[in-house]
Write a protein that holds these residues in place. Structure first.
Motif, PDB file in Angstrom:
ATOM      1  N   HIS A   8       0.828  -1.208   0.000  1.00  0.00           N
ATOM      2  CA  HIS A   8       0.000   0.000   0.000  1.00  0.00           C
ATOM      3  C   HIS A   8       0.865   1.262   0.000  1.00  0.00           C
ATOM      4  O   HIS A   8       0.494   2.275  -0.617  1.00  0.00           O
ATOM      5  CB  HIS A   8      -0.936   0.002   1.203  1.00  0.00           C
ATOM      6  N   THR A   9       1.995   1.224   0.686  1.00  0.00           N
ATOM      7  CA  THR A   9       2.893   2.383   0.686  1.00  0.00           C
ATOM      8  C   THR A   9       3.396   2.672  -0.723  1.00  0.00           C
ATOM      9  O   THR A   9       3.363   3.816  -1.192  1.00  0.00           O
ATOM     10  CB  THR A   9       4.071   2.128   1.635  1.00  0.00           C
ATOM     11  N   PHE A  12       0.514   3.927  -2.875  1.00  0.00           N
ATOM     12  CA  PHE A  12       0.165   5.296  -2.510  1.00  0.00           C
ATOM     13  C   PHE A  12       1.092   6.282  -3.220  1.00  0.00           C
ATOM     14  O   PHE A  12       0.642   7.278  -3.804  1.00  0.00           O
ATOM     15  CB  PHE A  12       0.259   5.463  -0.994  1.00  0.00           C
ATOM     16  N   THR A  15       0.377   6.420  -6.923  1.00  0.00           N
ATOM     17  CA  THR A  15      -0.834   7.185  -7.222  1.00  0.00           C
ATOM     18  C   THR A  15      -0.563   8.679  -7.178  1.00  0.00           C
ATOM     19  O   THR A  15      -0.996   9.433  -8.066  1.00  0.00           O
ATOM     20  CB  THR A  15      -1.951   6.811  -6.228  1.00  0.00           C
ATOM     21  N   TYR A  38      -6.416   5.915  -1.671  1.00  0.00           N
ATOM     22  CA  TYR A  38      -5.180   6.691  -1.611  1.00  0.00           C
ATOM     23  C   TYR A  38      -5.455   8.164  -1.895  1.00  0.00           C
ATOM     24  O   TYR A  38      -4.871   9.053  -1.258  1.00  0.00           O
ATOM     25  CB  TYR A  38      -4.170   6.147  -2.618  1.00  0.00           C
ATOM     26  N   THR A  51       4.068   7.632   5.434  1.00  0.00           N
ATOM     27  CA  THR A  51       3.010   6.997   4.644  1.00  0.00           C
ATOM     28  C   THR A  51       2.424   5.751   5.316  1.00  0.00           C
ATOM     29  O   THR A  51       1.193   5.618   5.384  1.00  0.00           O
ATOM     30  CB  THR A  51       3.520   6.661   3.241  1.00  0.00           C
ATOM     31  N   LEU A  55      -1.574   5.522   6.344  1.00  0.00           N
ATOM     32  CA  LEU A  55      -2.475   4.480   5.851  1.00  0.00           C
ATOM     33  C   LEU A  55      -3.146   3.742   6.998  1.00  0.00           C
ATOM     34  O   LEU A  55      -4.357   3.470   6.962  1.00  0.00           O
ATOM     35  CB  LEU A  55      -1.702   3.505   4.974  1.00  0.00           C
ATOM     36  N   THR A 106      -6.980  -0.532   2.019  1.00  0.00           N
ATOM     37  CA  THR A 106      -7.948  -0.051   1.031  1.00  0.00           C
ATOM     38  C   THR A 106      -9.276  -0.793   1.155  1.00  0.00           C
ATOM     39  O   THR A 106     -10.341  -0.210   0.949  1.00  0.00           O
ATOM     40  CB  THR A 106      -7.396  -0.219  -0.388  1.00  0.00           C
TER      41      THR A 106
END
Length: 362
Positions: A8-9, A12, A15, A38, A51, A55, A106
């Motif tokens: 996810h980091t 992110f 994105t 994100y 980050t 999250l 997410t």
């Protein structure tokens, strides 16, 4: 419990750098990974948080909001105290702990948005029945449905199936001349279609070649060929559904309680939007539970997680009815509650004490 926090980091940062349309892979199958959560968290970067922490805080706040939303949804069909119990059931069954352990950030955020969408549909339906706030609720639901569709691909599938069934029921009832259906048919269709069109045009259309390739592979070699894997035996699928699904997610007892509670609510209140969504959610869950036995692949859109609000509300209704039946009913509620809590403690403590990986939520 780091889970997927590294993924996810990286996603992110991609994105925020403008790399929106990536192809992710789960058990050999390529699928889109929407950037919605994100983008929702991006403005909080001004707080200076790292980050991974941002999250996790975002997921924690969304998960906390979910308990409030469960209460608000349950209040449409239950008195205040059983509605509080519904929120407690949602929080203290093991399913949400599984998503936390895996750091499915997410998914957690999108599930909260999904609950907000469910509550919004219920409230909008009630307003539309009295001829009020057509434009305001329609615009709000367009935004909410788009955020859910762009939040997680699994929720696109499960919520799309649910909302598609709801629209089918409304259109059929409207065609038969049912008054309540005629009042909600147009704004509900615009709300759901608006969100879906936005998500397809601005995101999922980029994956059209991938979807066409997968369709061709499935047509020629079956769905297992898409993942490049052998078909999964039905015995394995059944054991997974039983142990990792019904028991690990909810401790089993809330599932039959929820079915009984839904039946009680339907008998008392008849078909209305909340009980209608509950019934359709059971149908969607049954379809996705049965589908792997036909396709012989183990992928799912995490339908048991999407069913969480129905399990909590129906189970609370059943517990409230049993509690009023005297000593035997109260004993059954307390016994089932104790076993569910022990199941939750097991999946909460064993990863920390013995580093035993819990099952992946679905």
């Amino acid at each position: 419990m780091p889970g997927d926090i590294g993924f996810h980091t990286n996603r992110f940062h991609e994105t925020l750098g403008g790399f929106i349309t990536i192809i992710s892979k789960n058990r050999g199958i390529d699928f889109p990974y929407p950037p919605g959560p994100y983008l929702l968290l991006a403005p909080a970067r001004v707080l200076g948080l790292e980050t991974p922490l941002l999250l996790q805080i975002g997921a924690a706040l969304a998960d906390s909001l979910s308990a409030i939303l469960i209460y608000l949804i349950a209040r449409r069909v239950l008195p205040s105290r059983p509605a509080v119990l519904a929120a407690a059931i949602y929080v203290f069954t093991a399913a949400t702990y599984l998503t936390t352990w895996w750091s499915f950030d997410t998914h957690i955020i999108t599930q909260s948005l999904y609950l907000l969408l469910i509550w919004g549909i219920i409230r909008a339906w009630e307003e539309w029945q009295s001829g009020q706030c057509y434009r305001e609720w329609t615009l709000g639901l367009v935004a909410l449905s788009a955020m859910v569709f762009l939040g997680h691909f699994g929720f696109l599938i499960s919520s799309g199936a649910l909302l598609g069934m709801l629209l089918s029921v409304v259109w059929l009832a409207g065609w038969l001349g049912v008054p309540w259906a005629r009042r909600v048919c147009r704004p509900l269709t615009m709300s759901i279609a608006g969100g879906a069109i936005f998500a397809i045009v601005f995101f999922y259309s980029a994956y059209l070649p991938m979807f066409l390739d997968q369709l061709e592979i499935a047509r020629s070699g079956g769905l297992p060929a898409i993942a490049g894997q052998d078909p999964v035996s039905r015995e394995v699928l059944w054991n997974t559904l039983w142990q990792a699904g019904l028991i690990a997610h909810y401790g089993f007892f809330p599932i039959p309680f929820a079915i009984g509670g839904f039946w009680l609510l339907y008998r008392r209140q008849g078909w209305q939007i909340t009980t209608g969504l509950m019934g359709l959610s059971f149908v969607v869950a049954l379809i996705f539970a049965t589908l792997p036995f036909i396709t012989q692949i183990s992928h799912s859109p995490r339908y048991l997680m999407a069913l969480g609000w129905v399990v909590a509300t129906g189970c609370a209704a059943a517990c409230d009815a049993l509690w009023r039946r005297g000593g035997a009913g109260r004993l059954s509620v307390l016994t089932a509650g104790l076993l569910v809590m022990l199941n939750t403690l097991w999946y909460w403590l064993t990863p920390m004490l013995w580093r035993a990986r819990p099952p992946e939520p679905f």
